[in-house]
Design a protein around this motif. Structure first.
Motif, PDB file in Angstrom:
ATOM      1  N   THR A  87      13.930  15.115  -8.842  1.00  0.00           N
ATOM      2  CA  THR A  87      13.021  14.852  -7.729  1.00  0.00           C
ATOM      3  C   THR A  87      11.590  15.210  -8.112  1.00  0.00           C
ATOM      4  O   THR A  87      10.643  14.483  -7.796  1.00  0.00           O
ATOM      5  N   VAL A  88      11.414  16.338  -8.809  1.00  0.00           N
ATOM      6  CA  VAL A  88      10.117  16.761  -9.337  1.00  0.00           C
ATOM      7  C   VAL A  88      10.265  16.983 -10.830  1.00  0.00           C
ATOM      8  O   VAL A  88      11.182  17.691 -11.270  1.00  0.00           O
ATOM      9  N   LYS A 139       8.263   5.639  -8.262  1.00  0.00           N
ATOM     10  CA  LYS A 139       7.886   7.038  -8.093  1.00  0.00           C
ATOM     11  C   LYS A 139       6.805   7.172  -7.019  1.00  0.00           C
ATOM     12  O   LYS A 139       6.130   6.207  -6.667  1.00  0.00           O
ATOM     13  N   GLY A 140       6.631   8.416  -6.545  1.00  0.00           N
ATOM     14  CA  GLY A 140       5.570   8.678  -5.578  1.00  0.00           C
ATOM     15  C   GLY A 140       4.221   8.805  -6.252  1.00  0.00           C
ATOM     16  O   GLY A 140       3.348   7.943  -6.106  1.00  0.00           O
ATOM     17  N   LYS A 199       9.601  15.459   0.410  1.00  0.00           N
ATOM     18  CA  LYS A 199      10.576  15.376   1.497  1.00  0.00           C
ATOM     19  C   LYS A 199      11.382  14.068   1.451  1.00  0.00           C
ATOM     20  O   LYS A 199      10.819  12.984   1.301  1.00  0.00           O
ATOM     21  N   ASN A 200      12.702  14.220   1.564  1.00  0.00           N
ATOM     22  CA  ASN A 200      13.612  13.087   1.773  1.00  0.00           C
ATOM     23  C   ASN A 200      13.502  12.006   0.704  1.00  0.00           C
ATOM     24  O   ASN A 200      13.660  10.817   0.979  1.00  0.00           O
ATOM     25  N   VAL A 219      11.398   9.495  -8.860  1.00  0.00           N
ATOM     26  CA  VAL A 219      10.812  10.836  -8.895  1.00  0.00           C
ATOM     27  C   VAL A 219       9.626  10.914  -7.931  1.00  0.00           C
ATOM     28  O   VAL A 219       8.728  10.059  -7.963  1.00  0.00           O
ATOM     29  N   ALA A 220       9.589  11.927  -7.094  1.00  0.00           N
ATOM     30  CA  ALA A 220       8.504  12.053  -6.123  1.00  0.00           C
ATOM     31  C   ALA A 220       7.196  12.465  -6.785  1.00  0.00           C
ATOM     32  O   ALA A 220       6.130  11.922  -6.483  1.00  0.00           O
TER      33      ALA A 220
END
Length: 403
Positions: free
Chosen positions: A304-305, A255-256, A296-297, A278-279
């Protein structure tokens, strides 16, 4: 062969040995000497390494009041020990011993110090391990250590007899290519990190976060962090909390940014780019915010969120992401979320608000969307009432806008 000397300012000898063989022994003798000259208050003594490389056959033991400046440490083959460790670390770690205990070191420092863990020729050992408070780290590089780059820990920074502020300062740090986490922060609370770079930490079969903040003392402020190319998450907060000005989480295998299991977490700016999972992942947070997030990307197989929080504020732009559902907001109450969704190719829904068991209540949600997701479904809502939801934009190949 060449010799290594530790001398006082007046030139008199503290210790000497054979260079490359006795480096750790001589430096530890110098640390013990300087520590013994101090009254253990706010005084600090500095040992200068003159920018030379020192080969470690044993661990450097950092003590109260002693700062090492301008050193390059290289752990020799087969040593399999931590490069630098504070005094009493092994007996203190995991105990939550408060700073009022005299065994807890303080007022030490590492300035312009590089640690090379020689991971290719060692199977264990971290770069720097700290249990202590009121310390200063700046210009620290921890690279290629078999385990963690930097481990920071401390107990309760308060109580009777507590006179030295526990807050510590970490100006700039690079944690690169370490076998586990780049940085583990478990205290002292209210530590301030200035400029942080974590890159390429973790290994196949041994995941590692770029920065891992955890535990009830794991509270810190972060001015800037760029965490990228790590085998697990870029920044992972679990049980501690952060106040961060800027986080860039890029190209991580996990994850980010993860914010978990604490009442408070605040981030001013987040840029999450090209992460495989997951960002932005938030759960178990009662009061929090990510003031501005550019997502982004990212290539998550699921959301994604994902945000499961009680009271949360965020402005989020999602652009060019792929996966299934784009944004999933679960259990929101008294929150405000502004979304701009552009050019994403997620195969599921663009926005999910609540679940059948955790309906959203009393929120303001604003969505602007231009979508080309496969089934075209824009939003799924499970509402418990008193929500204001605004939706503007379009979907292409839409089967239906609402579930």
């Amino acid at each position: 062969g060449n010799k290594i000397f530790a001398k006082k300012r007046d030139g008199s000898l503290i210790a000497e040995g054979v260079a490359g063989r006795d480096d750790a022994r001589v430096i530890n003798r110098a640390i013990t000497y300087v520590n013994g000259q101090l009254n253990h208050g706010l005084e600090r003594g500095i040992i200068f390494g003159n920018g030379l490389r020192y080969y470690l056959e044993n661990t450097i033991t950092l003590k109260t009041g002693v700062t090492l400046k301008d050193f390059v440490f290289w752990v020799k083959d087969g040593v399999n020990k931590d490069a630098i460790k504070t005094e009493n670390f092994d007996s203190l770690t995991g105990t939550d011993t408060p700073v009022t205990n005299s065994s807890v070191p303080h007022s030490f420092g590492l300035i312009n110090v590089a640690v090379y863990g020689n991971r290719a020729n060692n199977t264990s050992g971290s770069g720097v391990k700290i249990y202590g408070y009121a310390f200063i780290l700046d210009g620290l590089a921890a690279k290629q250590c078999p385990e963690h780059g930097l481990w920071c820990e401390c107990g309760y920074c308060s109580g009777s007899g507590y006179s030295i502020p526990g807050e510590s300062r970490i100006g700039s740090i690079w944690a690169v290519g370490n076998g586990k986490c780049g940085i583990v922060h478990k205290g002292p609370n209210d530590t301030v990190y200035g400029y942080v770079v974590t890159y390429g930490n973790g290994a196949v079969g041994t995941p590692g976060h770029g920065m891992y903040i955890t535990g009830k003392r794991g509270n810190c402020d972060i001015r800037y962090i760029h965490s990228y190319g790590n085998k697990e998450d870029g920044v992972h907060v679990d049980g501690g909390f952060i106040n961060a000005l800027y986080i860039e989480a890029e190209s991580n295998e996990g994850k980010g940014l993860v914010l978990k299991n604490h009442w408070y977490n605040t981030v001013d700016h987040l840029f999450a780019y090209n992460n495989k999972d997951v960002a932005l992942y938030v759960t178990g947070v009662q009061y929090g915010s990510v003031n501005f997030a550019l997502i982004k990307n990212n290539r998550a197989s699921g959301n994604t969120v994902y945000i499961k929080a009680h009271k949360f504020f965020s402005n989020i732009i999602c652009y060019g992401n792929s996966g299934t559902d784009l944004c999933n907001f679960d259990y929101l109450t008294f929150s405000k979320i502004n979304l701009i969704l552009l050019g994403n190719t997620n195969t599921g829904k663009a926005v999910i608000l609540g679940t059948a068991d955790n309906k959203i209540l009393s929120n303001i949600i604003d969505v602007q969307a231009s979508l080309s997701n496969t089934n075209g479904r824009l939003m799924e809502i499970h509402s418990n009432g008193r929500n204001i939801i605004k939706v503007r934009g379009s979907t292409y190949n839409a089967t239906k806008d609402w579930d």
